[in-house]
Scaffold this motif. Structure first.
Motif, PDB file in Angstrom:
ATOM      1  N   ASN A  31       0.802  -1.221   0.000  1.00  0.00           N
ATOM      2  CA  ASN A  31       0.000   0.000   0.000  1.00  0.00           C
ATOM      3  C   ASN A  31       0.838   1.277   0.000  1.00  0.00           C
ATOM      4  O   ASN A  31       0.313   2.375   0.217  1.00  0.00           O
ATOM      5  N   TYR A  32       2.133   1.143  -0.226  1.00  0.00           N
ATOM      6  CA  TYR A  32       2.997   2.314  -0.270  1.00  0.00           C
ATOM      7  C   TYR A  32       3.979   2.145  -1.421  1.00  0.00           C
ATOM      8  O   TYR A  32       4.636   1.097  -1.528  1.00  0.00           O
ATOM      9  N   TYR A  36      12.492   6.494  -6.103  1.00  0.00           N
ATOM     10  CA  TYR A  36      13.770   7.061  -5.696  1.00  0.00           C
ATOM     11  C   TYR A  36      14.604   7.389  -6.930  1.00  0.00           C
ATOM     12  O   TYR A  36      14.585   6.659  -7.928  1.00  0.00           O
ATOM     13  N   LEU A  46      14.346  10.050  -2.252  1.00  0.00           N
ATOM     14  CA  LEU A  46      12.920   9.992  -2.550  1.00  0.00           C
ATOM     15  C   LEU A  46      12.506  11.205  -3.367  1.00  0.00           C
ATOM     16  O   LEU A  46      12.815  12.349  -3.012  1.00  0.00           O
ATOM     17  N   ARG A  51       0.307   6.507  -1.812  1.00  0.00           N
ATOM     18  CA  ARG A  51      -0.300   5.469  -1.001  1.00  0.00           C
ATOM     19  C   ARG A  51      -1.537   4.941  -1.694  1.00  0.00           C
ATOM     20  O   ARG A  51      -2.107   5.601  -2.572  1.00  0.00           O
ATOM     21  N   GLN A  94       4.295  -2.593   2.460  1.00  0.00           N
ATOM     22  CA  GLN A  94       3.107  -2.466   3.282  1.00  0.00           C
ATOM     23  C   GLN A  94       3.582  -2.191   4.701  1.00  0.00           C
ATOM     24  O   GLN A  94       4.754  -2.345   5.004  1.00  0.00           O
ATOM     25  N   ALA A  95       2.653  -1.771   5.530  1.00  0.00           N
ATOM     26  CA  ALA A  95       3.013  -1.400   6.898  1.00  0.00           C
ATOM     27  C   ALA A  95       3.758  -2.549   7.572  1.00  0.00           C
ATOM     28  O   ALA A  95       3.328  -3.697   7.524  1.00  0.00           O
ATOM     29  N   GLY A  96       4.889  -2.217   8.180  1.00  0.00           N
ATOM     30  CA  GLY A  96       5.649  -3.211   8.908  1.00  0.00           C
ATOM     31  C   GLY A  96       6.616  -4.005   8.068  1.00  0.00           C
ATOM     32  O   GLY A  96       7.287  -4.891   8.582  1.00  0.00           O
ATOM     33  N   THR A  97       6.711  -3.703   6.769  1.00  0.00           N
ATOM     34  CA  THR A  97       7.659  -4.432   5.926  1.00  0.00           C
ATOM     35  C   THR A  97       8.637  -3.462   5.284  1.00  0.00           C
ATOM     36  O   THR A  97       8.365  -2.270   5.157  1.00  0.00           O
ATOM     37  N   LEU A  99      10.992  -1.987   2.134  1.00  0.00           N
ATOM     38  CA  LEU A  99      10.754  -1.718   0.723  1.00  0.00           C
ATOM     39  C   LEU A  99      11.329  -2.836  -0.139  1.00  0.00           C
ATOM     40  O   LEU A  99      12.416  -3.337   0.128  1.00  0.00           O
TER      41      LEU A  99
ATOM     42  N   TYR B  35      21.479  -2.239   3.216  1.00  0.00           N
ATOM     43  CA  TYR B  35      21.322  -2.707   1.849  1.00  0.00           C
ATOM     44  C   TYR B  35      22.707  -2.909   1.230  1.00  0.00           C
ATOM     45  O   TYR B  35      23.651  -2.177   1.516  1.00  0.00           O
ATOM     46  N   TYR B  50      13.829  -3.346  13.763  1.00  0.00           N
ATOM     47  CA  TYR B  50      12.745  -2.554  14.321  1.00  0.00           C
ATOM     48  C   TYR B  50      13.091  -2.383  15.793  1.00  0.00           C
ATOM     49  O   TYR B  50      12.917  -3.302  16.583  1.00  0.00           O
ATOM     50  N   ARG B  97       7.713   1.260  12.348  1.00  0.00           N
ATOM     51  CA  ARG B  97       7.334   0.034  11.652  1.00  0.00           C
ATOM     52  C   ARG B  97       5.829  -0.046  11.418  1.00  0.00           C
ATOM     53  O   ARG B  97       5.390  -0.803  10.572  1.00  0.00           O
ATOM     54  N   ARG B  98       5.056   0.734  12.151  1.00  0.00           N
ATOM     55  CA  ARG B  98       3.613   0.579  12.036  1.00  0.00           C
ATOM     56  C   ARG B  98       3.063   1.220  10.782  1.00  0.00           C
ATOM     57  O   ARG B  98       2.032   0.857  10.280  1.00  0.00           O
ATOM     58  N   GLU B 100       3.947   2.522   6.848  1.00  0.00           N
ATOM     59  CA  GLU B 100       4.901   2.587   5.752  1.00  0.00           C
ATOM     60  C   GLU B 100       5.302   4.043   5.555  1.00  0.00           C
ATOM     61  O   GLU B 100       4.528   4.964   5.798  1.00  0.00           O
ATOM     62  N   GLN B 103      12.054   6.044   3.441  1.00  0.00           N
ATOM     63  CA  GLN B 103      13.332   5.619   3.967  1.00  0.00           C
ATOM     64  C   GLN B 103      14.361   6.686   3.621  1.00  0.00           C
ATOM     65  O   GLN B 103      14.414   7.164   2.496  1.00  0.00           O
TER      66      GLN B 103
END
Lengths: 111, 114
Positions: A31-32, A36, A46, A51, A94-97, A99, B35, B50, B97-98, B100, B103
């Motif tokens: 969802n994001y 870059y 960026l 979103r 997505q949230a919590g993951t 890129l 990375y 996290y 983390r909650r 997106e 970065q």
């Protein structure tokens, strides 16, 4: 897991033309979608992001469109300038993951 | 200015000689990433934190380790560098983390293995 495909791998345009770079993603939960820009020897920066609750976003000469149904998103650069020459990476998350990046597009703008 | 700092910018090491790359951030971000980027390729995620929760990517070689002693610092240790490990190593941070979000990348450390 998520997989991001990016096309084309290289793109050459004349100054003033438009450039379009396309990406597809596989995980419908993503969802994001950031884009870059990386100049030679420099860090990725960026330039625009979108979103999943938005279909299009524009910032001066740069715009991004998102089609959630088809799971693809595109970067549009209008009135290209030589300083737009760089490698562009799309990504999805997505949230919590973290890129997941596409393989990059090398854009060359000739004057 | 708040930023992501990497040291050194250029590192030369010998085949098999351990090397440590460092990253620090003044953004007070919860998440830090390492990375690997080889020439003409996309950044490849090695691992991320996290807070103190370490997340290793499945295909990250055992030769690569990471430490995050506090919020501001993160280290990448390469125990026995091979010629194939020559690359740009990018550190990045994100706020939480909650959600997106963007970065922020450091300038990178270019590693040469001789």
């Amino acid at each position: 897991g998520e997989n991001v495909e990016q096309h084309p791998s290289t793109l050459s345009v004349q100054e003033g033309d438009s450039a379009v770079i396309k990406c597809t993603y596989s995980d419908s939960a993503s969802n994001y979608f950031p884009w870059y820009k990386q100049e030679l020897g420099k860090r990725p920066q960026l330039i625009i992001d979108i979103r999943s609750n938005v279909g299009e976003k524009k910032d001066q000469r740069i715009a991004v469109t998102l089609n959630k149904t088809a799971k693809h998103f595109s970067l549009h650069i209008t009135e290209t300038q030589p300083e737009d020459s760089a490698v562009y990476f799309c990504a999805a998350a997505q949230a919590g993951t973290a890129l997941i990046f596409g393989k990059g597009t090398t854009l060359s703008v000739s004057s | 200015d708040a930023m992501v700092i990497q040291n050194p910018r250029y590192q030369v090491t010998q085949f098999g000689k351990p090397v440590t790359l460092s990253c620090s951030q003044t953004l007070n971000h919860n998440v830090m990433y390492w990375y690997q980027q080889k020439s003409s390729q996309a950044p490849k995620l090695l691992f991320h934190y996290y807070d103190k929760d370490f997340n290793n990517e499945a295909d990250t070689p055992d030769n690569f380790q990471s430490r995050r002693p506090n919020t501001s610092f993160c280290f990448l240790d390469i125990r026995s560098p091979g010629l194939g490990d020559a690359a740009m190593y990018l550190c990045a941070t994100s706020r939480d983390r909650r959600a997106e979000g963007e970065q922020y990348f450091g300038p990178g450390t270019r590693l040469t293995v001789t």
